[in-house]
Design an enzyme around this catalytic site. Sequence first.
Site, PDB file in Angstrom:
ATOM      1  N   HIS A  65      46.264  58.964  17.201  1.00 40.41           N
ATOM      2  CA  HIS A  65      45.572  60.072  17.872  1.00 40.41           C
ATOM      3  C   HIS A  65      45.790  60.077  19.381  1.00 40.41           C
ATOM      4  CE1 HIS A  65      41.821  57.884  19.215  1.00 40.41           C
ATOM      5  NE2 HIS A  65      42.020  57.153  18.144  1.00 40.41           N
ATOM      6  N   ASP A 166      42.742  52.981  23.068  1.00 37.64           N
ATOM      7  CA  ASP A 166      42.326  53.695  21.848  1.00 37.64           C
ATOM      8  C   ASP A 166      42.588  55.181  22.115  1.00 37.64           C
ATOM      9  OD1 ASP A 166      41.099  54.815  19.657  1.00 37.64           O
ATOM     10  OD2 ASP A 166      39.069  54.221  20.215  1.00 37.64           O
ATOM     11  N   GLU A 203      40.406  63.007  16.962  1.00 34.69           N
ATOM     12  CA  GLU A 203      40.026  61.874  16.101  1.00 34.69           C
ATOM     13  C   GLU A 203      38.643  61.375  16.459  1.00 34.69           C
ATOM     14  OE1 GLU A 203      39.656  57.623  14.798  1.00 34.69           O
ATOM     15  OE2 GLU A 203      39.481  58.452  16.796  1.00 34.69           O
ATOM     16  N   GLU A 204      38.379  61.298  17.755  1.00 32.89           N
ATOM     17  CA  GLU A 204      37.142  60.648  18.215  1.00 32.89           C
ATOM     18  C   GLU A 204      35.880  61.446  17.863  1.00 32.89           C
ATOM     19  OE1 GLU A 204      36.976  57.690  19.150  1.00 32.89           O
ATOM     20  OE2 GLU A 204      38.884  57.110  20.034  1.00 32.89           O
ATOM     21  N   ASP A 226      46.090  52.618  14.781  1.00 34.55           N
ATOM     22  CA  ASP A 226      44.963  52.760  15.702  1.00 34.55           C
ATOM     23  C   ASP A 226      44.557  51.357  16.172  1.00 34.55           C
ATOM     24  OD1 ASP A 226      42.810  53.846  17.152  1.00 34.55           O
ATOM     25  OD2 ASP A 226      42.216  55.179  15.532  1.00 34.55           O
ATOM     26  N   HIS A 312      36.239  51.517  23.463  1.00 30.26           N
ATOM     27  CA  HIS A 312      35.415  52.615  23.987  1.00 30.26           C
ATOM     28  C   HIS A 312      34.807  52.310  25.360  1.00 30.26           C
ATOM     29  CE1 HIS A 312      35.030  55.238  20.132  1.00 30.26           C
ATOM     30  NE2 HIS A 312      36.266  54.824  20.365  1.00 30.26           N
TER      31      HIS A 312
HETATM   32 CO    CO Z   1      38.097  55.414  19.174  1.00 40.40          CO
HETATM   33 ZN    ZN Z   2      41.015  55.305  17.800  1.00 38.03          ZN
END
Ligand code: CO
Ligand code: ZN
Length: 340
Positions: A65, A166, A203-204, A226, A312
């Site tokens: 992503h 990420d 995606e998030e 990922d 994150h």
């Molecule tokens: Co994420």
């Molecule tokens: Zn991710």
Amino acid sequence: MKQLLKTLTETFGPSGFEDEVRKVILKEVKPLADEVRVDALGNLIVRKKPAKGAKNPKRIMLAAHMDEIGVIASHIDKRGFVRFTNVGGTFGRYTLGARVRFMNGVTGIVGYDKLENMDAPLPINKMYIDVGASNKKDCPIKVGDFGAFDRSFIEMGDRLVAKSMDDRSGVLVLIETLRAITLRQTQGGSTQNDLYFVFTTQEEVGVRGAGVAAYGIDPDIGIAVDVTPTGDTPASLKMVMELGKGPCVKFRDPGMLSDPRVVDWMIQTAEKAKIPYQREVLLVGSTDARAIQITRAGVMAGVISVPCRYVHSASEMVDLNDLKNSVKLLTAMLSKAVSF
Ligand code: CO
Ligand code: ZN
């Protein structure tokens, strides 16, 4: 590889606003691809066709992503402070004190109403963004403006730290795998599979891009690349994944159970090619593979994860060797005809 990762991670791209990231990727993949298209949700779909005469080529969708977690302005008060809500898993404890860049280039810092108890949880609805305005009129941010963490890429030996590892590290793995397969082709190796490298959106906020991309492609097999949180920091969750010990083969996360045939394919390829790998059972989170697995009448799906600390936060950490070994593993898997 490091330079491209620096560019990818320093590019702005909260969910729904992946355009700048897509531009960076497009520049890399265009010379390597047989077909390139962008669908209605902004997914970038890059195809590598099978060699002429390939027997029953399998359609394989790879997904990483482009989007990152972020914020969206929800209210501007009379002194020009911006209230906001989360875009994806933006946690309070990682957000307070952060710098945020908005889509119009304005930077702000995140403050908190009042810290009465230093140990209390930090909900983001008690936070605001100070963009240097003194009243509502001169505030350069409007309700509905998206922002994301603003932080530069750094190297700590083989440990690489940036915002949006990420999943720009997954994006990097897909680009480098496509490059390796193309190089192999120019040296006479043929592709036996019909490969779709998909750089997904949103995606998030709940694996939205990957679902529609998979519906359109209708793959036989889906693999997401990922990051995965690790269990190798003080008092972390009891999980076996560690930084620097190789790509993780996912067995389970709360959103999916990997297809055992895909898991076997990954493990056997890694063992044959002597590529280090780790077994992954993830206790929190999920990936695009969930959306691919349950699209249409169902798709065999699995995940190769890059171990990552501080997921994150604005300083997510990965290991360069894990990135290299992820590329090796994926390239080895895709270079042969798939027989299941
Ligand atoms: Co994420
Ligand atoms: Zn991710």
